[in-house]
Design a protein around this motif. Sequence first.
Motif, PDB file in Angstrom:
ATOM      1  N   ARG A 175       0.836  -1.203   0.000  1.00 50.42           N
ATOM      2  CA  ARG A 175       0.000   0.000   0.000  1.00 50.42           C
ATOM      3  C   ARG A 175       0.868   1.250   0.000  1.00 50.42           C
ATOM      4  N   ASP A 180      -3.632  -3.250   8.430  1.00 58.31           N
ATOM      5  CA  ASP A 180      -4.946  -2.714   8.051  1.00 58.31           C
ATOM      6  C   ASP A 180      -5.175  -1.369   8.731  1.00 58.31           C
ATOM      7  N   ASP A 193      -5.002   2.837   7.044  1.00 51.55           N
ATOM      8  CA  ASP A 193      -6.026   3.890   7.093  1.00 51.55           C
ATOM      9  C   ASP A 193      -5.459   5.153   7.727  1.00 51.55           C
TER      10      ASP A 193
HETATM   11 MN    MN Z   1      -8.865  -1.678   5.788  1.00 51.64          MN
END
Ligand code: MN
Length: 370
Positions: free
Chosen positions: A108, A248, A252
């Motif tokens: 990411r 995760d 964000d």
């Molecule tokens: Mn997520």
Amino acid sequence: MKLKKTIILLPGDGIGPEVTRSAANVLQECAREFQHQFTFVEMPVGGAAIDKTGTPLPSETLNACRKADAVFLGAVGGPKWDSLPVGQRPENGLLDLRKGLGLYVNLRPVKVIEPLRGISPLKQDRLGDLDLEIVRELAGGMYFGERGTVKENGVERAFDTESYSTPEIERIAAFAFTRAEARSRRLCSVDKANVLSSSQLWRRTVSAMGTVYPNVKLEHMYVDNAAMQLTLKPTQFDVMLSTNMFGDILSDAAAALVGSIGLIPSASFGTSAPMFEPIHGSAPALAGKDIANPIGAILSATMMLRDTFGLSLEADWAEQSLVRVLNTGVRTADIAEPGKKTVACSVFNDMLHDEMQRTFEHAEKYGWGV
Ligand code: MN
Ligand code: IPM
């Protein structure tokens, strides 16, 4: 070189179909102008698949993905399926897909998009030239550990297990070290080794691997501190490595730094076809209104072009065109600032298409590399 590729499109739920269309448009445009042959096959996943077939990941979808050259996923989930128990929800379609494709790497990238600098909630001196990558383990940890609900003496108890084996840690760490070697050679591994035994094994394993990559400066950080450091001094990070759950959460948090989760793409790699998806959710409140932000999806498509198909010229072309469109001041509603023009998702797509055309014609005449 002209390529022939089969790409599975999994639009899913909420704004998923809208952003999938945006990404597919860009891929199609690249194929058309550079004479590649991309075959797109659309299949159901998530809530859409539950409604159609009774299961969030029909076996036809998984089988088609396994055979494909790449998979693009929009988003899954929504209030319609919220009352379903864990295990039968739209999200399980995504988790089973990750598992079924053996996707253990989730990459990411979080990077300031220059014309969007102003939408960051950080002061500019803190934001700096933020450009980091989160390497999130995707096939293990609490997402896939033993879980359940039990009743003891009339009291309900539910549990989820965080568990990692040495090989699971080694394979994701190897990816992160390699990624760091290709960038600024700094790797920060994030865990909670002051509390969790799975994190202690994580830290020990990553440290041991550090000797195989002597060029990479390895640092360990507790996840609570890492969340704080992301806000205080995000530019200290280059490649961050973490577990499925922590990765995760951190992604964000990192996404917020550049102004919107709608901007962040991701790529997942494993033992069969790679998958590309924006990191945002299905945003039910925005669905069907043509106001979604397609940038995370479009950048996921350019990751597919660059990282999987080796088409960096095509990817650069699309990304530079995207930046030029943003430079004209148009924005989807979620990232509109005073003085900017708000446009619908489909209008943004059309503008990108026109800009790609203009750039292509210019490059045909004057050469690429300008
Ligand atoms: Mn997520
Ligand atoms: C993500 C999402 C998913 C996750 C959900 C939709 C299952 O939040 O891709 O970050 O938790 O992995």
